[in-house]
Scaffold this motif. Structure first.
Motif, PDB file in Angstrom:
ATOM      1  N   GLY A  93       0.843  -1.197   0.000  1.00  0.00           N
ATOM      2  CA  GLY A  93       0.000   0.000   0.000  1.00  0.00           C
ATOM      3  C   GLY A  93       0.869   1.235   0.000  1.00  0.00           C
ATOM      4  O   GLY A  93       0.552   2.246   0.621  1.00  0.00           O
ATOM      5  N   TYR A  94       1.989   1.135  -0.720  1.00  0.00           N
ATOM      6  CA  TYR A  94       3.020   2.171  -0.679  1.00  0.00           C
ATOM      7  C   TYR A  94       2.538   3.542  -1.139  1.00  0.00           C
ATOM      8  O   TYR A  94       1.943   3.694  -2.194  1.00  0.00           O
ATOM      9  N   GLU A  95       2.770   4.509  -0.301  1.00  0.00           N
ATOM     10  CA  GLU A  95       2.591   5.911  -0.678  1.00  0.00           C
ATOM     11  C   GLU A  95       3.956   6.545  -0.539  1.00  0.00           C
ATOM     12  O   GLU A  95       4.676   6.222   0.394  1.00  0.00           O
ATOM     13  N   MET A  96       4.305   7.468  -1.391  1.00  0.00           N
ATOM     14  CA  MET A  96       5.632   8.072  -1.319  1.00  0.00           C
ATOM     15  C   MET A  96       5.958   8.529   0.096  1.00  0.00           C
ATOM     16  O   MET A  96       7.030   8.298   0.608  1.00  0.00           O
ATOM     17  N   HIS A  97       4.999   9.178   0.752  1.00  0.00           N
ATOM     18  CA  HIS A  97       5.310   9.765   2.051  1.00  0.00           C
ATOM     19  C   HIS A  97       5.453   8.717   3.159  1.00  0.00           C
ATOM     20  O   HIS A  97       5.778   9.045   4.284  1.00  0.00           O
ATOM     21  N   ASP A  98       5.200   7.445   2.853  1.00  0.00           N
ATOM     22  CA  ASP A  98       5.382   6.411   3.864  1.00  0.00           C
ATOM     23  C   ASP A  98       6.849   6.204   4.201  1.00  0.00           C
ATOM     24  O   ASP A  98       7.175   5.706   5.269  1.00  0.00           O
TER      25      ASP A  98
END
Ligand code: GRF
Length: 221
Positions: free
Chosen positions: A204-209
């Motif tokens: 569920g990768y989001e850049m801000h993770d």
């Protein structure tokens, strides 16, 4: 809270990262419970923090073990006894040995005050100042048998001024450490970290993770 992740913390000193984790748990924003703090140094201030927050703690004297491996076996035993699932190194000044690595595969985290793989080892902040880098930061990574090696989970970048002293840069980096360490533990608790070919994938990768840039990119005119 349901599905709490059981943490074991290892520390050698002041324990401000340990405190940041305690604070997030107490604020209800990290679904975890600290089962045990282990220190390798009887005078570690981290112990005072444990006492204040009614956290179980243990001083394990490295000199009392016949070998380094025996020391880490004893540590693994104490952590397993209390149902620890994730081991968190919070300013722990020793290289983790095989018995602990084997007991907690891909389940030991460390934080380092530099953007790895730059400036591993001691005094990452002083190394950054000495090299005149423009950006440094901090890194949370899984622990393997090396010194600040292991798959990277989250990094935060901070600017370095040519006028910075080691202490000033350390303080700026430390603020970011306190943000990204609980965040990495949260991602682990959510079962979102997967190690493949020496790198971490976040589901569920989001850049801000996985990074923080402070100040944020694109904010400058
Ligand atoms: C931190 O700078 C951390 O990155 C490094 O050791 C220091 C520990 O500080 N591994 P504290 O004990 O958490 O205050």
């Amino acid at each position: 809270m349901a599905n709490m992740l059981n943490l074991g913390i290892l520390a050698s000193g002041r324990g401000s990262n340990f405190q940041a984790i305690i604070d997030e748990i107490e604020a209800g924003s990290l679904p975890a419970a600290i089962k045990l703090l282990i220190v390798d140094n009887a005078g570690a201030y981290a112990v005072e923090r444990a006492k204040k927050h009614a956290i179980d703690y243990l001083y394990l004297d490295p000199k009392a073990s016949p070998t380094k491996d025996a020391y880490f076996s004893a540590m693994a035993l104490e952590l397993k006894k209390r149902g620890v699932e994730l081991v968190v190194l919070a300013g722990f000044m020793r290289i983790v040995r095989k018995p602990l690595l084997d007991a907690f595969p891909n389940s030991i985290l460390n934080i380092h005050p530099a953007l790895l793989p730059s400036f591993p080892g001691l005094h990452g902040q002083e190394q950054a100042v000495r090299h005149g880098v423009r950006i440094s930061g901090c890194t949370v990574h899984f622990v393997d048998g090396g010194m600040d090696t292991g798959p990277i989970i989250i990094q935060a970048a901070v600017p370095v001024s040519p006028a910075d002293t080691e202490d000033e840069l350390s303080e700026r980096i430390l603020k970011m450490e306190h943000r990204i360490y609980p965040e990495a533990i949260r991602l682990y608790a959510e079962g979102r970290l997967h190690v493949a070919d020496g790198a971490v994938e976040i589901s569920g990768y989001e850049m801000h993770d996985s990074y923080i840039v402070n100040p944020p990119l694109g904010n400058r005119k």
